[in-house]
Write a protein that holds these residues in place. Structure first.
Motif, PDB file in Angstrom:
ATOM      1  N   PHE A 121      96.329  40.361  82.435  1.00 54.58           N
ATOM      2  CA  PHE A 121      96.809  39.461  83.467  1.00 54.58           C
ATOM      3  C   PHE A 121      97.459  40.183  84.894  1.00 54.58           C
ATOM      4  O   PHE A 121      98.277  39.634  85.467  1.00 54.58           O
ATOM      5  CB  PHE A 121      97.785  38.322  82.755  1.00 54.58           C
ATOM      6  CG  PHE A 121      97.167  37.655  81.872  1.00 54.58           C
ATOM      7  CD1 PHE A 121      95.708  37.633  81.882  1.00 54.58           C
ATOM      8  CD2 PHE A 121      97.805  36.802  80.774  1.00 54.58           C
ATOM      9  CE1 PHE A 121      95.227  36.942  80.799  1.00 54.58           C
ATOM     10  CE2 PHE A 121      97.385  35.854  79.932  1.00 54.58           C
ATOM     11  CZ  PHE A 121      95.765  35.949  79.786  1.00 54.58           C
TER      12      PHE A 121
ATOM     13  N   ALA B 266      98.013  31.332  86.579  1.00 54.74           N
ATOM     14  CA  ALA B 266      98.189  30.698  85.390  1.00 54.74           C
ATOM     15  C   ALA B 266      98.695  29.202  85.953  1.00 54.74           C
ATOM     16  O   ALA B 266      99.393  28.953  86.799  1.00 54.74           O
ATOM     17  CB  ALA B 266      99.095  31.326  84.397  1.00 54.74           C
TER      18      ALA B 266
ATOM     19  N   PRO C 147     111.161  53.750  85.487  1.00 51.78           N
ATOM     20  CA  PRO C 147     110.697  53.859  84.160  1.00 51.78           C
ATOM     21  C   PRO C 147     110.674  52.367  83.313  1.00 51.78           C
ATOM     22  O   PRO C 147     109.862  52.317  82.329  1.00 51.78           O
ATOM     23  CB  PRO C 147     111.500  54.739  83.486  1.00 51.78           C
ATOM     24  CG  PRO C 147     112.876  55.212  84.365  1.00 51.78           C
ATOM     25  CD  PRO C 147     112.381  54.533  85.826  1.00 51.78           C
ATOM     26  N   MET C 148     111.449  51.559  83.656  1.00 55.40           N
ATOM     27  CA  MET C 148     111.223  50.373  83.066  1.00 55.40           C
ATOM     28  C   MET C 148     110.190  49.343  83.156  1.00 55.40           C
ATOM     29  O   MET C 148     109.968  48.487  82.533  1.00 55.40           O
ATOM     30  CB  MET C 148     112.614  49.526  83.622  1.00 55.40           C
ATOM     31  CG  MET C 148     112.580  49.058  84.949  1.00 55.40           C
ATOM     32  SD  MET C 148     113.360  50.442  86.236  1.00 55.40           S
ATOM     33  CE  MET C 148     115.080  50.473  85.694  1.00 55.40           C
TER      34      MET C 148
ATOM     35  N   PRO D 128     105.000  42.036  91.809  1.00 58.83           N
ATOM     36  CA  PRO D 128     105.156  40.557  91.375  1.00 58.83           C
ATOM     37  C   PRO D 128     106.992  40.455  91.256  1.00 58.83           C
ATOM     38  O   PRO D 128     107.583  41.290  90.893  1.00 58.83           O
ATOM     39  CB  PRO D 128     104.254  40.334  90.236  1.00 58.83           C
ATOM     40  CG  PRO D 128     104.177  41.834  89.449  1.00 58.83           C
ATOM     41  CD  PRO D 128     104.380  42.513  90.720  1.00 58.83           C
TER      42      PRO D 128
ATOM     43  N   GLY E 212     100.226  39.088  89.754  1.00 51.51           N
ATOM     44  CA  GLY E 212     100.143  38.539  88.126  1.00 51.51           C
ATOM     45  C   GLY E 212      99.236  37.588  88.098  1.00 51.51           C
ATOM     46  O   GLY E 212      99.191  36.868  89.368  1.00 51.51           O
TER      47      GLY E 212
ATOM     48  N   ARG F   5      96.464  45.783  82.087  1.00 55.74           N
ATOM     49  CA  ARG F   5      96.935  44.581  81.367  1.00 55.74           C
ATOM     50  C   ARG F   5      96.006  43.578  81.801  1.00 55.74           C
ATOM     51  O   ARG F   5      95.933  43.403  83.217  1.00 55.74           O
ATOM     52  CB  ARG F   5      98.379  44.310  81.208  1.00 55.74           C
ATOM     53  CG  ARG F   5      99.420  45.330  80.565  1.00 55.74           C
ATOM     54  CD  ARG F   5     100.806  44.805  80.411  1.00 55.74           C
ATOM     55  NE  ARG F   5     100.855  43.353  79.866  1.00 55.74           N
ATOM     56  CZ  ARG F   5     100.822  43.342  78.457  1.00 55.74           C
ATOM     57  NH1 ARG F   5     100.741  44.333  77.790  1.00 55.74           N
ATOM     58  NH2 ARG F   5     100.713  42.124  77.894  1.00 55.74           N
TER      59      ARG F   5
ATOM     60  N   ARG G  89     100.595  51.161  77.213  1.00 60.44           N
ATOM     61  CA  ARG G  89     101.459  52.152  77.086  1.00 60.44           C
ATOM     62  C   ARG G  89     100.378  53.492  76.423  1.00 60.44           C
ATOM     63  O   ARG G  89     100.528  54.795  76.688  1.00 60.44           O
ATOM     64  CB  ARG G  89     102.689  52.162  76.272  1.00 60.44           C
ATOM     65  CG  ARG G  89     103.664  51.194  76.647  1.00 60.44           C
ATOM     66  CD  ARG G  89     104.962  51.722  76.907  1.00 60.44           C
ATOM     67  NE  ARG G  89     105.276  53.300  77.181  1.00 60.44           N
ATOM     68  CZ  ARG G  89     106.417  53.435  77.590  1.00 60.44           C
ATOM     69  NH1 ARG G  89     107.310  52.743  77.852  1.00 60.44           N
ATOM     70  NH2 ARG G  89     106.621  54.893  77.745  1.00 60.44           N
TER      71      ARG G  89
ATOM     72  N   HIS H  14     108.698  39.118  89.016  1.00 57.42           N
ATOM     73  CA  HIS H  14     109.326  39.507  87.636  1.00 57.42           C
ATOM     74  C   HIS H  14     109.530  40.989  87.635  1.00 57.42           C
ATOM     75  O   HIS H  14     110.532  41.424  86.850  1.00 57.42           O
ATOM     76  CB  HIS H  14     108.395  39.063  86.480  1.00 57.42           C
ATOM     77  CG  HIS H  14     108.583  37.740  86.144  1.00 57.42           C
ATOM     78  ND1 HIS H  14     109.739  36.813  86.176  1.00 57.42           N
ATOM     79  CD2 HIS H  14     107.681  36.529  86.020  1.00 57.42           C
ATOM     80  CE1 HIS H  14     109.712  35.487  86.117  1.00 57.42           C
ATOM     81  NE2 HIS H  14     108.360  35.246  85.915  1.00 57.42           N
ATOM     82  N   LEU H  15     108.503  41.780  88.224  1.00 53.01           N
ATOM     83  CA  LEU H  15     108.440  43.117  88.079  1.00 53.01           C
ATOM     84  C   LEU H  15     109.729  43.708  89.042  1.00 53.01           C
ATOM     85  O   LEU H  15     110.395  44.768  88.827  1.00 53.01           O
ATOM     86  CB  LEU H  15     107.237  43.926  88.389  1.00 53.01           C
ATOM     87  CG  LEU H  15     106.335  43.420  86.968  1.00 53.01           C
ATOM     88  CD1 LEU H  15     105.110  44.579  87.131  1.00 53.01           C
ATOM     89  CD2 LEU H  15     106.898  43.541  85.708  1.00 53.01           C
TER      90      LEU H  15
ATOM     91  N   ARG I 273     107.148  50.827  82.780  1.00 53.63           N
ATOM     92  CA  ARG I 273     106.093  51.488  81.888  1.00 53.63           C
ATOM     93  C   ARG I 273     105.781  50.550  81.004  1.00 53.63           C
ATOM     94  O   ARG I 273     106.702  49.909  80.059  1.00 53.63           O
ATOM     95  CB  ARG I 273     106.554  52.817  81.170  1.00 53.63           C
ATOM     96  CG  ARG I 273     106.895  53.802  82.163  1.00 53.63           C
ATOM     97  CD  ARG I 273     107.333  55.073  81.605  1.00 53.63           C
ATOM     98  NE  ARG I 273     107.570  56.127  82.646  1.00 53.63           N
ATOM     99  CZ  ARG I 273     108.105  57.358  82.492  1.00 53.63           C
ATOM    100  NH1 ARG I 273     108.560  57.723  81.402  1.00 53.63           N
ATOM    101  NH2 ARG I 273     108.169  58.210  83.736  1.00 53.63           N
ATOM    102  N   GLY I 274     104.511  50.230  80.689  1.00 54.92           N
ATOM    103  CA  GLY I 274     104.074  49.308  79.807  1.00 54.92           C
ATOM    104  C   GLY I 274     103.769  47.842  80.345  1.00 54.92           C
ATOM    105  O   GLY I 274     103.221  46.991  79.731  1.00 54.92           O
ATOM    106  N   THR I 275     104.292  47.668  81.675  1.00 57.61           N
ATOM    107  CA  THR I 275     104.157  46.201  82.070  1.00 57.61           C
ATOM    108  C   THR I 275     103.198  46.204  82.943  1.00 57.61           C
ATOM    109  O   THR I 275     102.537  44.928  83.054  1.00 57.61           O
ATOM    110  CB  THR I 275     105.342  45.761  83.131  1.00 57.61           C
ATOM    111  OG1 THR I 275     105.573  46.914  84.054  1.00 57.61           O
ATOM    112  CG2 THR I 275     106.749  45.962  82.233  1.00 57.61           C
TER     113      THR I 275
END
Lengths: 388, 98
Positions: free
Chosen positions: B59, B96, B42-43, B7, B93, B57, B51, B9-10, B45-47
């Motif tokens: 959404f 929304a 690696p940025m 997406p 994503g 996630r 984690r 933003h990523l 990770r968690g998105t």
């Protein structure tokens, strides 16, 4: 001449707004991180070009960003190849890894049952007073994290949640740690505020904590108005020269402590309403404080549609409305807890942002105001850097 | 070579434009694709997944070959067309609106 740099976090990105020391003409750069919620940005007191950002999204979670050049460029700490390396030869990318220490534990949920802590976002970043690589981060669900490597990795200070954490309960806005106050005269002392748990203090650098809520009364929010924890504290502030004096905007009530939080007394005085979110203290006058009264906890807008900052020059109780340059009709915005701040010039400059996207500035202790941004996304936080 | 579409933003966060191409060893599963993606970037990770638990996630959605793979096991094989690179693995994503 001095320069002023405002760091503005909004629902849809961050903005950097600058002026010279006259504080008359402003230049807006942004949005940085467009589309993301920027709960807070704050610069290091010892290296102003080092700025930390909490960037969050309901879709993609928590990101921490860092600038080393005053906001021109940004990176999530630890994601450059020369940063921390994992066993696979790649950066570890742990700058957004906020993991509760040890047993997660439980807190009180809305229905009275116990619920495990669950990380949602970082509300507030507070860089250390003396080390640009050390930063404290206030989380939802409420906890305090710390980095000592410039944001590459974070560790919880778990002693805080041992301070009756099982009794903490989220308010409507979530259970967030939103205020972190350092004591310049005592580096071991840290004071934090949590909604809706109250104020907590550590005197050993964050290892152990205790509630300091004596004197707070929440007769409409808690079954025991004088409970040791559970108070919905919205913001606390301290003048850097007087570490024993704390000012608080509680859910209802403006409060003051003269003994570093051991006891609190009310100073709402003649305010039109004592509900509100931010509170600030004048840099040059430790007894001059500012609040923005909001009508009520269900009507998050100023009374009578008039946006008024109230100033007390007596440390509370006696307040005067500051209206010059602020809308005095049909104004129904809110000012959130981290969205008001003061600079270090004389006369003191004040700045606040609204949920309507306006940023207002005063270069004369609040006597008069001008809007320096009018149509930003809803403002979540405003911080200021006074640059030499 | 596995093709992954991120997406917007990523893509911004990872500083990439267009599709990402990844070497993913067999068996090619959503988990293997995300592991490779997070190793390269690696940025991210968690998105896309938690984690700690590595759960998707709420959404974030995974689509491929006009199928919603979001609620399938992360260890199921992806469609053959994704494994061969004929079709991309889409990370999306969730909608929304207001």
């Amino acid at each position: 001449m001095s320069q002023i740099r405002l760091l503005v976090g909004t629902r849809k990105g961050a903005f950097v707004i600058t002026s010279d020391g006259k504080r008359q003409n402003w230049d807006i750069v942004g949005p940085h991180f467009g589309g993301w919620e920027i709960y807070h940005l704050k610069g290091s007191p010892v290296d102003p070009n080092r700025i930390y950002v909490s960037q969050t999204s309901s879709w993609f979670g928590q990101i921490v960003q860092r600038s080393d050049d005053g906001g021109k460029t940004w990176d999530p700490p630890g994601t450059k190849p020369e940063d921390l390396m994992g066993p696979d030869g790649m950066p570890k990318g742990q700058s957004n890894m906020f993991v509760y220490d040890g047993e997660v534990g439980t807190h009180k949920w809305y229905d009275g049952t116990q619920r495990p802590w669950e990380f949602k976002r970082i509300w507030h970043l507070e860089p250390s007073l003396n080390d640009p690589n050390t930063v404290y981060a206030g989380a939802e669900d409420a906890a305090l994290f710390k980095t000592t490597d410039g944001g590459r990795t974070w560790k919880e200070l778990p002693g805080l949640r041992h301070a009756k954490g099982q009794l903490w309960q989220p308010g409507a806005g979530g259970m967030c740690l939103h205020t972190i106050v350092f004591d310049r005269s005592n580096p071991e002392r840290i004071t934090v505020a949590i909604s809706a748990a109250g104020v907590f203090r550590s005197d050993d650098g964050g290892k152990t904590w205790r509630p300091i809520n004596r004197g707070l009364k929440s007769q409409y929010e808690l079954p025991d108005p004088d409970a040791e924890v559970g108070h919905c504290v919205h913001c606390i502030t301290m003048h850097p020269s007087r570490s024993n004096v704390l000012f608080m905007q509680k859910h209802w009530d403006v409060m003051r402590s003269d003994d570093a939080g051991e006891s609190w007394h009310e100073i709402s005085g003649n305010l039109p309403t004592d509900f509100g979110f931010p509170i600030a203290v004048n840099t040059n006058e430790p007894e001059t404080i500012y609040v923005v009264p909001i009508k009520s906890d269900s009507e998050h807008y100023p009374p009578d549609g008039k946006l008024r900052v109230y100033r007390s020059r007596t440390g509370g109780r006696e307040w005067e409305a500051l209206t010059k340059g602020l809308p005095q009709r049909d104004c129904y915005v809110n000012i959130l807890r981290d969205a008001m701040t003061v600079d270090s010039l004389d006369p003191c400059g004040l700045y606040f942002g609204t949920t309507g996207g306006q940023v207002y500035a005063s270069a004369n202790n609040g006597d008069s105001w001008t809007h320096i941004a009018r149509d930003l996304p809803p403002v979540l936080s405003v911080e200021v850097q006074t640059l030499a | 070579m596995i093709r992954v579409v991120l997406p917007a933003h990523l893509r911004t966060l990872a500083r990439v434009k267009g599709e990402v191409q990844l070497e993913v060893k067999d068996p090619v599963t959503p988990r293997a694709i995300l592991d490779a993606l997070e190793t390269r970037y690696p940025m991210l990770r968690g998105t896309m997944r938690d984690r700690g638990t590595l759960k998707r996630r709420a959404f974030v959605r995974f689509f491929a070959c006009e199928q919603d793979l979001s609620n399938e096991s992360p260890d199921d094989l992806v469609p053959e067309a994704v494994a061969t690179g004929a079709e991309p693995f889409l990370i999306v994503g969730a909608m929304a609106g207001g």
